[in-house]
Write a protein that holds these residues in place. Sequence first.
Motif, PDB file in Angstrom:
ATOM      1  N   UNK A   1      -1.054  -7.285  -6.260  1.00  0.00           N
ATOM      2  CA  UNK A   1      -0.544  -6.022  -6.787  1.00  0.00           C
ATOM      3  C   UNK A   1      -0.581  -6.113  -8.309  1.00  0.00           C
ATOM      4  N   UNK A   2      -1.248  -5.149  -8.962  1.00  0.00           N
ATOM      5  CA  UNK A   2      -1.304  -5.096 -10.421  1.00  0.00           C
ATOM      6  C   UNK A   2      -0.252  -4.111 -10.915  1.00  0.00           C
ATOM      7  N   UNK A   3       0.566  -4.551 -11.866  1.00  0.00           N
ATOM      8  CA  UNK A   3       1.574  -3.673 -12.458  1.00  0.00           C
ATOM      9  C   UNK A   3       1.321  -3.603 -13.964  1.00  0.00           C
ATOM     10  N   UNK A   4       0.792  -2.474 -14.409  1.00  0.00           N
ATOM     11  CA  UNK A   4       0.464  -2.273 -15.825  1.00  0.00           C
ATOM     12  C   UNK A   4       0.338  -0.774 -16.064  1.00  0.00           C
TER      13      UNK A   4
ATOM     14  N   UNK B   1       1.790  -7.910  -1.002  1.00  0.00           N
ATOM     15  CA  UNK B   1       0.885  -8.756  -1.805  1.00  0.00           C
ATOM     16  C   UNK B   1       1.317 -10.221  -1.765  1.00  0.00           C
ATOM     17  N   UNK B   2       0.355 -11.090  -2.020  1.00  0.00           N
ATOM     18  CA  UNK B   2       0.643 -12.516  -2.146  1.00  0.00           C
ATOM     19  C   UNK B   2       1.035 -12.874  -3.574  1.00  0.00           C
ATOM     20  N   UNK B   3       0.591 -12.048  -4.530  1.00  0.00           N
ATOM     21  CA  UNK B   3       0.886 -12.266  -5.948  1.00  0.00           C
ATOM     22  C   UNK B   3       1.066 -10.898  -6.614  1.00  0.00           C
ATOM     23  N   UNK B   4       2.033 -10.813  -7.512  1.00  0.00           N
ATOM     24  CA  UNK B   4       2.193  -9.623  -8.348  1.00  0.00           C
ATOM     25  C   UNK B   4       1.801  -9.998  -9.772  1.00  0.00           C
ATOM     26  N   UNK B   5       0.798  -9.313 -10.314  1.00  0.00           N
ATOM     27  CA  UNK B   5       0.385  -9.507 -11.705  1.00  0.00           C
ATOM     28  C   UNK B   5       1.139  -8.484 -12.537  1.00  0.00           C
TER      29      UNK B   5
END
Length: 221
Positions: free
Chosen positions: A13-16, A56-60
């Motif tokens: 998951x991209x958070x920007x 998600x496995x990772x949150x960016x």
Amino acid sequence: MTSVDAEPTVRVLIVDDHPLFRSGLRAALDSSDDIRVVAEADTAAEVPDAVELHRPDVVLMDIMLPGASGIEATRTLAERAPGVPVLILTMCDDDSLLHALRAGARGFLLKGAGRDTVLHAVRTVATGGAAFGPHIAERIGALLSGLGPAGAPQVLPMLTAREREVLDLVARGHNNHRIARELVVAEKTVRNHIGHIFDKLQVDCRAQAVARARDAGLGTD
């Protein structure tokens, strides 16, 4: 929030809040066979629902987001979904590192890191490791011990030198206009510094920031 249907090995998951940056980052991640972007968010408020929906496995996570910061969102996730690691990817310099780690982040990269560095960090965090960009890992010990680069004790080490200078002037009772004039910068720049200071000190108002500053010896002659 944009969803992408995929079944990756590592779901991200991209958070920007910058669409062009998200697009470029998604392309870089999706170019790998074992990583796929499953969703995007542009505010901290969207993160809990996006994590629940897309698993998600990772949150960016970027730090500077509209409304609540990425550090606040990281702290919330650490409480609500401790099994989902957060990898910070930000323009903020590594003086934000200690604050991010305390919030529960598992990694910290600066924007501008190369594709291979980002991919390696995502894989590392997804498998339970910690990932830090070049020149950041070597600062961890100093930040955690409250020492500056030269090894001298440093007041409020989570702040940059400029942020400490701004906070000192705030603690002296100066308003934003006067601070901007003394530092020869725009008032907007002062407001941005103060916002960063509030976030790093975990305070909600100027009075609380002044109290922390004076406890640390700032704002006095």
